[in-house]
Design a protein around this motif. Structure first.
Motif, short mmCIF file in Angstrom:
data_model
loop_
_atom_site.label_atom_id
_atom_site.label_comp_id
_atom_site.label_asym_id
_atom_site.label_seq_id
_atom_site.Cartn_x
_atom_site.Cartn_y
_atom_site.Cartn_z
N PRO A 58 1.10 -1.31 0.12
CA PRO A 58 0.24 -0.52 0.17
C PRO A 58 0.95 1.20 -0.12
O PRO A 58 1.87 1.34 1.07
CB PRO A 58 -0.66 -0.01 1.17
N HIS A 59 0.41 2.15 -1.15
CA HIS A 59 0.82 3.49 -0.67
C HIS A 59 0.42 4.70 0.22
O HIS A 59 -1.07 5.44 0.77
CB HIS A 59 0.32 3.69 -2.38
N LEU A 60 1.05 4.85 1.39
CA LEU A 60 0.91 5.06 2.78
C LEU A 60 1.03 6.67 3.22
O LEU A 60 2.38 6.51 2.71
CB LEU A 60 0.88 4.17 3.88
N ALA A 64 -4.36 8.19 4.43
CA ALA A 64 -4.92 7.06 3.77
C ALA A 64 -4.21 6.17 5.01
O ALA A 64 -4.03 5.08 5.25
CB ALA A 64 -3.61 7.00 2.73
N TYR A 65 -3.02 6.91 5.16
CA TYR A 65 -2.63 6.23 6.19
C TYR A 65 -3.30 5.51 7.94
O TYR A 65 -3.13 4.93 8.30
CB TYR A 65 -1.47 6.88 6.85
N LEU A 92 5.29 -2.70 4.20
CA LEU A 92 5.02 -1.31 4.81
C LEU A 92 5.96 -0.51 4.20
O LEU A 92 7.36 -0.75 5.16
CB LEU A 92 4.71 -2.00 6.04
N ASP A 93 5.97 0.00 3.46
CA ASP A 93 6.08 1.82 3.82
C ASP A 93 5.84 3.06 4.06
O ASP A 93 5.00 3.73 3.55
CB ASP A 93 6.48 1.82 1.91
N LEU A 94 6.50 3.36 4.94
CA LEU A 94 5.87 4.34 6.04
C LEU A 94 6.92 5.62 5.82
O LEU A 94 7.14 6.39 6.80
CB LEU A 94 6.71 4.62 8.01
N SER A 95 7.85 5.20 4.94
CA SER A 95 8.56 6.88 4.74
C SER A 95 8.22 8.12 4.55
O SER A 95 8.54 8.72 4.60
CB SER A 95 9.76 6.51 3.21
N HIS A 96 6.97 7.64 3.53
CA HIS A 96 5.99 9.47 3.43
C HIS A 96 5.59 10.08 4.87
O HIS A 96 4.45 11.04 5.26
CB HIS A 96 4.72 9.18 2.83
N VAL A 98 5.05 10.94 8.61
CA VAL A 98 6.43 12.46 9.69
C VAL A 98 5.45 12.41 10.09
O VAL A 98 5.61 12.05 11.62
CB VAL A 98 6.56 13.15 8.91
N HIS A 99 4.12 13.20 10.55
CA HIS A 99 2.85 13.35 12.08
C HIS A 99 2.12 13.04 12.22
O HIS A 99 1.86 13.09 13.48
CB HIS A 99 3.40 14.74 11.46
N GLN A 100 2.57 12.37 11.10
CA GLN A 100 0.71 11.43 11.72
C GLN A 100 0.46 9.68 12.43
O GLN A 100 0.15 9.61 13.05
CB GLN A 100 0.17 10.63 10.54
N GLY A 101 1.31 9.51 12.17
CA GLY A 101 1.87 7.99 13.17
C GLY A 101 2.52 8.55 15.03
O GLY A 101 2.66 9.50 15.59
#
Length: 420
Positions: A58-60, A64-65, A92-96, A98-101
């Protein structure tokens, strides 16, 4: 079955739907995900066919995340409302992110996807000590990318985690500072048994570097690729011993963004690594003496050519003595004299500013590589053409390259990299 009123088919065979999904694989990640989501919303059959590729990678980003987290982790308690969709996630690509997670959310995601996860790219701000336990249980993980992590990590925690990842093939260390903990004077670094590539960055100097130098035999037989970048504390005196210790196994090396390395310090890298086939290096670290080609070297000694077949040249932004800077002419000479007679792939980054110089020189370099050198190797059946099934063909070199599948696949390549 075709509806008599509309004339449209209400049902398509699964095989046809899978064929349609194959075309989506060539698209960009975001465009592919949006299309797959719409595809799966048509009806139940289309959902069953598309749900697996939709959740595999998935593109997160952004909202969308948050929706993805609510789907995969509907509850803080792992035993409440488990979802089968978590077992579909392979990347699981979480590179995008920053502040959401949050750090706890990242740990929960790793815990829920541990049975299927193969590639994990950690987020910049929401990866911390509470993620190590969940990460160590991802038994099928093949790629672990921590390069974006901004929080200081513990090498002890990293070492304990990667020992349990038996399938790990690629490991990327973070650029942030790292530390040793506890009273122990040293650690026994145990690399995964299938590790192929290691990317060193950040504060890998000092004790951690000493442990790697002290325990070169702990690298597995599969290890062949090393990147050293974004390490302000490393100079050539720290990097050269590491390269020499791993000289028999290394075939792919990347050296860039190392501000402590001075001009000309890596001129001998082709001598240090006798089996090197692919090299990415910044022009800042080499000069006109790069390669140490003997003065009496000539094309008749082509058998002594270095094994290098892929070369990527970038620039890190440092300026040295312009009178001895490695230039297009120097590279042309190395190829023309067949010292780099096995070179097939040449990439020149925009940061080198070579394309802003004499266009004729860069064009001559491209012609030498793509036409003269490769044609000579093809005609003489040298190197990679030695075992190629081209004996008996009535085609000349130019037609063989253009008109045959093997020729198109084996052709040399010259590229100018716009994003480097």
């Amino acid at each position: 079955m075709v509806s008599p009123r509309t004339g449209f088919a209400k049902h398509l065979p699964d095989e046809l739907l899978l064929e349609i999904l194959e075309h989506f694989q060539r698209w960009e990640t975001l465009e592919r995900q949006i299309t797959l989501a719409r595809f799966s919303a048509v009806n139940r059959q289309w959902y069953d066919v598309a749900i697996r590729p939709l959740y595999e990678s998935p593109h997160l980003y952004g909202s969308a995340y948050e929706l993805f987290v609510r789907t995969i982790c509907p509850s803080v308690l792992a035993h409440i409302k488990p979802t089968a969709l978590s077992g579909l996630v392979k990347t699981l690509d979480l590179s995008h992110i920053v502040h959401q997670g949050s750090k706890s959310t990242t740990a929960r995601l790793l815990g829920r996807t541990k049975s299927s996860l193969q590639i994990f790219i950690a987020p910049q701000a929401s990866f911390a000590i509470n993620c190590w336990a969940s990460l160590s249980k991802c038994a099928r993980l093949r790629v672990l990318d921590l390069s974006l992590v901004s929080e200081c990590i513990s090498f002890q925690s990293l070492n304990q985690t990667i020992r349990q990842l038996g399938y790990l093939q690629e490991l990327y260390l973070p650029r942030c500072s790292s530390r040793y903990e506890g009273p122990a004077l040293s650690i026994n670094i145990r690399w995964p048994p299938r590790l192929q590539h290691l990317s060193l960055s950040g504060s890998v100097s000092g004790k951690f570097l000493w442990e790697m130098l002290r325990q070169p035999d702990n690298f597995p037989p599969t290890f062949s690729s090393l990147s050293i970048l974004h390490s302000p504390g490393l100079d050539h005196q720290g990097i050269k011993p590491l390269l020499c210790n791993l000289a028999e196994s290394l075939t792919v090396v990347e050296l860039r963004d190392l501000p402590a390395v001075k001009q000309g310090r890596f001129n001998g890298v082709l001598d240090w690594l006798p089996h090197l086939t692919s090299l990415t290096i910044a022009l800042d670290y080499i000069d006109t003496r790069f390669g140490h080609m003997p003065r009496d070297f000539s094309p008749v000694r082509w058998r002594e050519a270095k094994p290098l077949h892929s070369l990527t040249l970038v620039a890190s932004g440092r300026s040295g003595d312009p009178s001895i800077s490695f230039s297009i002419t120097d590279l042309y000479s190395l190829i023309d004299e067949r010292f780099l007679g096995r070179l097939r792939y040449l990439n020149i980054a925009q940061s080198t500013e070579w394309e802003n110089e004499n266009d004729g020189e860069l064009g001559a370099l491209e012609a030498l590589l793509l036409e003269d050198l490769d044609k000579e190797n093809w005609q003489q059946r040298r190197w990679h053409y030695e075992d190629a099934a081209i004996t008996g063909t009535s085609l000349d070199y130019e037609r063989w390259i253009r008109e045959t599948a093997m020729g198109w696949k084996m052709r040399p390549r010259f590229r100018l990299l716009r994003n480097r």
